[in-house]
Design an enzyme around this catalytic site. Structure first.
Site, PDB file in Angstrom:
ATOM      1  N   GLY A 133      34.284  42.028  31.999  1.00 52.08           N
ATOM      2  CA  GLY A 133      34.679  42.401  30.633  1.00 52.08           C
ATOM      3  C   GLY A 133      35.240  43.811  30.511  1.00 52.08           C
ATOM      4  CB  SER A 137      38.138  35.975  33.112  1.00 50.32           C
ATOM      5  OG  SER A 137      39.079  36.846  32.559  1.00 50.32           O
ATOM      6  CG  ASP A 160      45.290  39.611  33.660  1.00 53.22           C
ATOM      7  OD1 ASP A 160      46.100  40.545  33.752  1.00 53.22           O
ATOM      8  OD2 ASP A 160      44.590  39.412  32.658  1.00 53.22           O
TER       9      ASP A 160
HETATM   10  C1  GLA Z   1      45.087  40.788  29.319  1.00 54.05           C
HETATM   11  C2  GLA Z   1      45.823  39.475  29.497  1.00 54.05           C
HETATM   12  C3  GLA Z   1      47.163  39.688  30.191  1.00 54.05           C
HETATM   13  C4  GLA Z   1      47.970  40.792  29.528  1.00 54.05           C
HETATM   14  C5  GLA Z   1      47.120  42.027  29.307  1.00 54.05           C
HETATM   15  C6  GLA Z   1      47.837  43.085  28.522  1.00 54.05           C
HETATM   16  O1  GLA Z   1      44.715  41.296  30.559  1.00 54.05           O
HETATM   17  O2  GLA Z   1      45.060  38.570  30.249  1.00 54.05           O
HETATM   18  O3  GLA Z   1      47.869  38.476  30.225  1.00 54.05           O
HETATM   19  O4  GLA Z   1      48.542  40.349  28.341  1.00 54.05           O
HETATM   20  O5  GLA Z   1      45.911  41.720  28.637  1.00 54.05           O
HETATM   21  O6  GLA Z   1      48.915  43.584  29.243  1.00 54.05           O
END
Ligand code: GLA
Length: 390
Positions: free
Chosen positions: A119, A125, A169
């Protein structure tokens, strides 16, 4: 980690695992909230990951024990249904997407651990999703296509967990290369591995403030961006150049009440401004990195933070304080919040030999300002998801 997870697997299942898979967390260097606008991002994998040791089962059940939570969970691939335990939902969401896409999955049992802070904006995740996909690929024997898997991880998050995240991510967790930043075009999914400049250390600064992504704030930002894209008459804000934005914005500023002609709300204007300028900054950052120009790179970091604070409005006081403390240090080239925002981590580019002194000074300054402890660590650019056959 490898030894720890092997031993744990053995003590639970009284046998050796057939596979150990791992998928890393990430820190985004620059390109924030641009991914769901079809834009550019430049994250790197960190040297912290989620690990699963596993062996196949003859049936279609999945049994997992989380060492960190000291909890076990089980689900059946023939009757996947949403439930409460969040960490398991990430895994089920991935299983569901893989099956919907047509992959034939086998069941497995395994032990799970990790050292990505949960988190905190370092994509624990996404790491869990990608590790889960790697686990299924290993026992079910299908080939690994990192970007395809990343898309499914993202869809698991969108459809199963209900958070409308972009693909950054999962893509970096699946596809990163050691020592490199991962430059991704989130529209075409083409990517390039960009070597990190030698003289810098990447410092991850955890404010120890937290916010769940499921919050409506993230989805609200996304909606505002989509509204702005419709206003500009494009598929996504990626298609708007800085010049084009500025020309329209000037017109709007000259007559803010002309709702018929320039009917976009003030918030969406600001969100769009961030996205359009941030995309341009990513491209400049890639050039700077290629030229080993860490001074320019650092400036781009600072500009990105200001834009996220003032226009996209996703920072909190703690993120601003820690970034200011970092930027004030002579050994720091630049700093910014990283990830979704509203809490979690910031990232700084620091002269390698001074990283230790940097961490101490910023921690002290941050504590004085916020009354909170910060966890600051230096991370190498890590390797994307991998599997070890035992
Ligand atoms: C989170 C989301 C990503 C991206 C970022 C902000 O990590 O999972 O897809 O949008 O926020 O850049």
């Amino acid at each position: 980690m490898l030894t720890r997870i092997q031993i744990a697997f053995h003590s639970i299942f009284r046998a050796n695992p057939d596979f150990v898979v791992r998928a890393p967390g990430r820190v985004n260097l620059i390109g924030e909230h641009t991914d769901y606008n079809d834009g550019f991002v430049l994250p790197m994998a960190i040297d912290r990951a989620i690990w699963i040791a596993l062996r196949p089962r003859a049936d279609r059940r999945v049994l997992v024990h989380s060492l960190d939570l000291n909890l076990s969970a089980a689900f059946d691939l023939d009757s996947l249904a949403p439930d409460k335990e969040r960490w398991v939902e990430y895994m089920k969401g991935v299983a569901n997407e893989l099956q919907v896409t047509g992959y034939k999955l086998r069941g497995w049992e395994g032990a799970l651990t990790g050292d990505v802070p949960r988190g905190g904006g370092l994509s624990s995740s996404a790491a869990l999703e990608v590790a889960t996909a790697r686990a299924f690929a290993s026992v079910s024997g299908f080939g690994w296509d990192g970007m395809r898997i990343a898309r499914m991880g993202q869809q698991a998050e969108n459809n199963w967990l209900g958070v409308k995240t972009g693909i950054m991510d999962q893509a970096v967790s699946a596809g990163a290369k050691k020592g490199h930043a991962f430059f991704l075009d989130c529209r075409s999914l083409e990517y390039q591995q960009i070597p990190l400049p030698k003289e810098i250390a990447v410092a991850v600064m955890d404010t120890s403030t937290r916010r769940g992504l499921v919050d409506s704030a993230y989805n609200a930002r996304r909606n505002q961006c989509e509204r702005a894209a419709r206003f500009f008459g494009v598929k996504a804000l990626r298609d708007v150049s800085v010049d084009e934005f500025e020309a329209r914005y000037e017109k709007h500023r000259a007559n803010p009440f002309d709702v018929l002609n320039e009917g976009l709300d003030e918030f969406s204007w600001k969100r769009a401004k961030h996205i359009v300028t941030e995309n341009a900054r990513v491209l400049k950052a890639v050039d700077a990195m290629r030229a080993d120009d860490v001074v320019t790179l650092g400036k781009l970091f600072n500009e990105s933070h200001a834009s996220l604070r003032d226009d996209f409005e996703v920072t909190n006081d703690e993120l601003n304080w820690i970034v200011e403390a970092a930027q004030a240090r002579p050994e720091c080239f630049g700093a910014r919040m990283t990830g979704a925002g509203f809490g979690g981590c910031a990232v700084a580019l620091v002269r390698k030999d001074f990283a230790e002194a940097f961490a101490q000074a910023v921690s002290a300054e941050y504590r004085a300002k916020s009354g909170k402890g910060a966890a600051i660590f230096v991370s190498e650019a890590g390797e994307g998801a991998s599997v070890i056959e035992m």
